[in-house]
Design a protein around this motif. Structure first.
Motif, mmCIF file in Angstrom:
data_model
loop_
_atom_site.group_PDB
_atom_site.id
_atom_site.type_symbol
_atom_site.label_atom_id
_atom_site.label_comp_id
_atom_site.label_asym_id
_atom_site.label_seq_id
_atom_site.Cartn_x
_atom_site.Cartn_y
_atom_site.Cartn_z
ATOM 1 N N UNK A 7 16.223 15.652 -8.196
ATOM 2 C CA UNK A 7 17.401 16.721 -7.808
ATOM 3 C C UNK A 7 16.853 17.208 -6.414
ATOM 4 N N UNK A 8 17.770 17.169 -5.192
ATOM 5 C CA UNK A 8 17.372 18.438 -4.126
ATOM 6 C C UNK A 8 17.509 19.727 -4.417
ATOM 7 N N UNK A 9 19.132 19.847 -4.253
ATOM 8 C CA UNK A 9 19.738 20.842 -5.128
ATOM 9 C C UNK A 9 20.467 21.093 -5.562
ATOM 10 N N UNK A 10 20.977 22.202 -6.021
ATOM 11 C CA UNK A 10 22.399 22.665 -7.286
ATOM 12 C C UNK A 10 23.191 23.720 -6.644
ATOM 13 N N UNK A 11 24.108 23.329 -6.755
ATOM 14 C CA UNK A 11 25.163 24.149 -6.364
ATOM 15 C C UNK A 11 26.179 24.238 -7.981
ATOM 16 N N UNK A 12 27.793 25.775 -7.707
ATOM 17 C CA UNK A 12 28.728 25.035 -8.614
ATOM 18 C C UNK A 12 29.523 25.895 -7.692
ATOM 19 N N UNK A 25 31.302 24.188 -17.595
ATOM 20 C CA UNK A 25 32.144 23.573 -16.076
ATOM 21 C C UNK A 25 33.235 22.727 -16.330
ATOM 22 N N UNK A 26 33.479 21.880 -15.033
ATOM 23 C CA UNK A 26 34.744 20.749 -15.451
ATOM 24 C C UNK A 26 34.410 19.569 -15.561
ATOM 25 N N UNK A 27 32.706 19.436 -14.074
ATOM 26 C CA UNK A 27 32.365 18.568 -13.981
ATOM 27 C C UNK A 27 31.329 18.178 -13.290
ATOM 28 N N UNK A 28 30.663 16.917 -12.905
ATOM 29 C CA UNK A 28 29.532 17.018 -11.944
ATOM 30 C C UNK A 28 29.527 16.033 -10.752
ATOM 31 N N UNK A 29 29.640 17.197 -9.456
ATOM 32 C CA UNK A 29 29.650 15.875 -8.131
ATOM 33 C C UNK A 29 28.312 15.764 -8.231
ATOM 34 N N UNK A 30 27.840 14.636 -7.818
ATOM 35 C CA UNK A 30 26.593 13.723 -7.137
ATOM 36 C C UNK A 30 26.263 13.320 -5.388
ATOM 37 N N UNK A 55 43.628 20.621 3.605
ATOM 38 C CA UNK A 55 43.310 21.136 2.196
ATOM 39 C C UNK A 55 42.365 22.432 2.435
ATOM 40 N N UNK A 56 42.695 23.102 1.117
ATOM 41 C CA UNK A 56 41.445 24.551 1.485
ATOM 42 C C UNK A 56 40.184 23.850 1.080
ATOM 43 N N UNK A 57 39.071 24.161 1.545
ATOM 44 C CA UNK A 57 38.014 24.042 1.193
ATOM 45 C C UNK A 57 37.495 24.938 0.029
ATOM 46 N N UNK A 58 36.758 24.664 -0.916
ATOM 47 C CA UNK A 58 36.248 25.207 -2.024
ATOM 48 C C UNK A 58 34.581 26.073 -2.127
ATOM 49 N N UNK A 59 34.698 27.062 -2.111
ATOM 50 C CA UNK A 59 33.642 27.662 -1.547
ATOM 51 C C UNK A 59 32.660 27.073 -2.502
ATOM 52 N N UNK A 60 31.209 27.123 -2.236
ATOM 53 C CA UNK A 60 29.943 26.878 -3.553
ATOM 54 C C UNK A 60 29.428 28.492 -3.631
ATOM 55 N N UNK A 61 28.776 28.479 -4.912
ATOM 56 C CA UNK A 61 27.924 29.319 -5.411
ATOM 57 C C UNK A 61 26.879 28.726 -5.584
ATOM 58 N N UNK A 62 25.404 30.183 -5.495
ATOM 59 C CA UNK A 62 24.577 29.510 -6.627
ATOM 60 C C UNK A 62 24.683 29.540 -7.709
ATOM 61 N N UNK A 63 23.956 28.380 -8.581
ATOM 62 C CA UNK A 63 24.223 27.815 -9.695
ATOM 63 C C UNK A 63 23.573 29.210 -10.704
ATOM 64 N N UNK A 64 23.937 29.302 -12.518
ATOM 65 C CA UNK A 64 23.285 30.187 -12.825
ATOM 66 C C UNK A 64 22.171 29.510 -13.444
ATOM 67 N N UNK A 65 21.148 30.174 -13.198
ATOM 68 C CA UNK A 65 19.861 29.829 -13.986
ATOM 69 C C UNK A 65 19.717 29.157 -15.425
ATOM 70 N N UNK A 78 37.120 16.770 -4.273
ATOM 71 C CA UNK A 78 35.604 17.040 -4.483
ATOM 72 C C UNK A 78 34.823 17.009 -2.804
ATOM 73 N N UNK A 79 36.138 16.885 -2.233
ATOM 74 C CA UNK A 79 35.200 16.806 -1.022
ATOM 75 C C UNK A 79 35.743 17.806 -0.416
ATOM 76 N N UNK A 80 36.673 18.640 -0.833
ATOM 77 C CA UNK A 80 36.944 20.350 -0.359
ATOM 78 C C UNK A 80 35.859 20.983 -0.162
ATOM 79 N N UNK A 81 34.403 20.565 -1.201
ATOM 80 C CA UNK A 81 33.212 21.674 -1.529
ATOM 81 C C UNK A 81 32.281 20.787 -0.635
ATOM 82 N N UNK A 82 32.589 19.205 -0.972
ATOM 83 C CA UNK A 82 31.072 18.566 -0.258
ATOM 84 C C UNK A 82 30.754 18.855 0.840
#
Length: 760
Positions: A631-636, A667-672, A606-616, A704-708
């Motif tokens: 919460x430790x960190x939030x990405x999009x 967004x579409x959903x939330x991965x924790x 599978x392709x990976x899914x890039x992660x970006x900084x989250x809009x404040x 989801x694991x393509x981003x995780x």
């Protein structure tokens, strides 16, 4: 599967109906209901007339009685109308009962269902856009449920639950549900409730209702919100169950139309379903009989899941066996009137069991032999143009001779019976061959006690349900896999996905080698290619890992592909699935309580899914969504999901999210996700909440694991990771990240839990 309170497929209320021969424990019943994931799964067991439970019956002794239980995906319920309607429909239409009234013994006492034929279709059925012609109505006799005043403490929560809709009245039922009358039926139809608030309400569920619009033809509208409630089969040509050739035998009291016969055969999904109708001795169509007039006669028809056939030996043997052993005939000879003329079956008791039955590992004591008198089928020379396709079909097996039967089948003699026994054919190539099917045959091994061996290949496609990322049924992530012979329109694909109501329904269509879409392939030309599309109950998605795993599992295990690599053309480009046999089972599978021995792994590229900084501006909504979890960190992600790292894997596993708040999030959903507990054997835990896609939580999400994987690879400094998705069903993923190509290899296993055919 039955759609109740409608005359159109994919409307009304769906229910799964299971007819059981014996009681099953509650854990099994609940597990199956979870797997079907229907509003209701109901279980039927016939009650013998001598059982004491039928004393309460207010109906005549001739009416059949069944125990009936109803299960939602999470709990057993005391009363269910649409499940009872669906169960009655199955019994009335399947030929299992002949009466017009059925009694059900249930947790709510004795219920009755009455068949009412010939009721004129109501004009209000235009709401269904269906056609009830030929349908019948079923009338259920149910107890009423008393309605009481609502406790004053319970009322304040209702306006929030119903998003401030104007209310006229609130009552509470004796079964602990709230009934709320709204200002109009239109308000009822348009309401968007707060499901998380309903979870907090007193009682089980909330009914909303309102007076119907004038001229609609209805008296009132209503909806129910309940998030808390989360034939005979014979094996022929064998003396052992689950060997030989299975067939369904249906004894009919009257002729049924061909469409009905074919639909039942599709539903049974046996090699052949046979239908018997007794012929009265005065009928004129038996003058060809060479047997005494005292012999019983039956019309006999045979249907494969896709068409009627002119002649079938094993189904005739099965039909004869049923008639001889059921006591329905007393003679030793039966005549069948068929499309191939008059056939006879003769009962031969007391024949000594052959030593060759050791091939069956069974015991024929007490069995009878049945002798069938059949016509021969002429054999002709094979057309020269048909011969070149055979070697490919049979994987290059050494051939002695090729003939063609008058019925249109190819007969291929191979070099030996052993070659016949061990052959792995190319089923897709058989589909392309001239004729109906392919017989292979060869001389039997010396000393075997047989003269020749043979096999018969007649491939067909159907529907499967597979649990992915698990080796245990009812765990992992379920997906429905549909193999299509041709493209279907999007509306139909979405309707079927809604009907299955599992995390994902995927559709496969084989791509011919000449099609231009396969130019992107990085794999050899010999690998099979399929178009693959994924649908949740509400929308098509661009990438889905667990359904790709499920699709690959079906193709590898069904014999539809013979290679170890499959290519899928998808909305996310070309994806590959690779079969990896003999991989040692991980200790971490103890989380599944299953056993992977004999399973194989499938590796998805599978392709990976890039992660970006989250809009404040998006961050403040997350703590509310996750009930204040640390919460430790939030990405999009580039695909529009939030990725939220929590303080620990244990926090991830125990979290109770606010699904209504997730609905409001961008967004579409939330991965924790969170680091796995020390000693667990995993690197990280995760869960994926996606109510906008039609399911609150995706049990095991490959995409989801393509981003995780990139996130945790960077954080832990490793490229090989073992992940556990800590949903209630749970699932395990083995991951390898290639940083250079930004591709992710996802390795998992799957198990098929259901097979069947689509009727609509």
């Amino acid at each position: 599967m039955v759609d109740a309170f409608t005359d159109s497929p994919f409307k009304g209320n769906p229910a799964a109906v299971c007819l059981l021969e014996e009681e099953r424990d509650e854990e099994w019943l609940q597990a199956v209901a979870r797997e079907f994931n229907m509003p209701i799964t109901c279980y039927l067991i016939r009650i013998a007339a001598t059982e004491s439970e039928d004393r309460d019956s207010a109906i005549g002794d001739l009416d059949p009685r069944f125990r009936l239980r109803w299960f939602t995906p999470v709990v057993e319920v005391n009363l269910c109308g649409h499940g009872t309607l669906a169960a009655s429909h199955v019994l009335f239409t399947s030929g299992l009962i002949k009466a017009n009234i059925i009694e059900f013994l249930s947790l709510s006492g004795v219920l009755t269902a009455k068949k009412i034929p010939g009721v004129e279709k109501s004009a209000t059925s235009k709401f269904q856009n269906g056609d009830a012609e030929g349908n019948f109505y079923i009338e259920l006799d149910f107890p009423t449920i008393p309605v009481n005043e609502c406790d004053a403490m319970e009322i304040p929560s209702i306006p929030v639950t119903l998003n401030g809709a104007p209310m006229i009245n609130i009552k509470k039922t004796a079964s602990d549900d709230l009934i709320v009358e709204l200002s109009s039926g239109k308000t009822v139809a348009n309401l968007q409730p707060q499901f998380d608030e309903i979870q907090k309400c007193h009682g089980r569920a909330v009914y909303i209702t309102g007076v119907a619009p004038e001229g609609s033809g209805f008296d009132f509208f209503s909806r129910v919100f309940g998030p808390k409630i989360g034939v005979n089969e014979v094996n022929a040509f064998t003396d052992s169950p689950f060997k030989g050739n299975p067939t369904a035998v249906c004894l009919l009291e009257e002729e049924r139309d061909e469409e009905w016969l074919q639909a039942v055969a599709r539903e049974f999904n046996m090699p052949v379903t046979s239908y018997l109708i007794r012929i009265a001795s005065t009928e004129s169509d038996h003058p060809g009989s060479a047997i005494s007039d005292l012999n019983p006669r039956f019309r006999l028809r045979w249907f494969a899941p896709v068409s009627e056939v002119n002649l079938c030996g094993h189904a005739t043997l099965a039909a004869s066996h049923f008639l001889f052993t059921s006591g329905l005939v007393k003679a030793n000879i039966i005549e069948f009137l068929t499309l191939s003329g008059v056939l006879t079956a003769k009962k031969i008791p007391g024949v000594e069991k052959l030593d060759t039955s050791k091939f069956q590992n069974g015991d024929a004591e007490g069995n009878i032999y049945i002798e069938l008198d059949f016509p021969t089928i002429p054999i002709n020379e094979c057309d020269a143009t048909e011969i070149p396709s055979i070697p490919v079909t049979l994987n290059g097996a050494p051939m002695i001779n090729i003939k063609k039967t008058a019925a249109g089948d190819l007969i291929v003699e191979l070099s030996s019976g052993k070659t016949v026994e061990n052959l792995q054919p190319q089923f897709d190539e058989i589909r392309k061959c001239h004729g109906n099917a392919v017989f292979i045959t060869g001389v039997a091994p010396e000393g075997s006690g047989f003269d020749f061996f043979s096999r018969f290949f007649w491939p067909k496609l159907g529907v499967n349900e597979v649990d992915a990322f698990t080796d245990s049924p009812f765990k992992g992530n379920p997906a429905a896999v549909c193999l299509l012979e041709e493209e279907r329109d999007e509306e139909w694909l979405q309707a079927v996905a809604r009907e299955f109501n599992v995390s994902e329904t995927c559709y496969l269509t084989r791509i011919a080698a000449t099609e231009s879409e396969d130019r992107d392939s990085a794999i050899g030309d010999l690998n099979p290619r399929f178009r693959l599309r994924w649908f949740t109950p509400v929308a098509e998605v661009k990438l889905c890992g667990h359904a790709t795993l499920a699709a690959a599992h079906v193709l590898f295990t069904s014999g539809l592909v013979k290679t170890d690599i499959i290519e899928f053309l998808t909305l996310s480009g070309v994806l590959t699935a690779k079969k990896i046999p003999g991989v040692e089972k991980l200790d971490t599978l103890k989380f599944q309580n299953g056993e992977a021995e004999g399973h194989f792994y499938i590796e998805l590229d599978f392709p990976t899914i890039p992660l970006n900084e989250c809009d404040a501006t998006e961050i403040p909504s997350i703590p509310v969504t996750l009930n204040g979890a640390p919460v430790i960190n939030i990405k999009k992600t580039a695909s529009g999901d939030f990725l939220v790292e929590l303080s620990s894997g244990k926090t991830v596993a125990n979290l109770q999210p606010q699904f209504d708040e997730i609905q409001k999030c961008p967004g579409s959903g939330v991965i924790i996700t969170g680091v796995a507990p020390e000693g667990s054997g995993f690197d990280f835990f995760s869960r994926f909440f996606c109510p906008k896609l039609g399911l609150n939580e995706d049990p095991v999400c490959g995409s989801a694991h393509c981003a995780l994987a990139p996130y945790w690879s960077k954080k832990l400094g490793k490229h090989d990771l073992i992940a556990y998705q800590a949903s209630p069903r749970g699932g395990i993923l083995n991951l390898h990240l290639d940083e250079e190509t930004q591709r992710l290899l996802i390795r998992g296993i799957a198990v098929t839990v259901m097979e069947g055919s689509l009727l609509a």
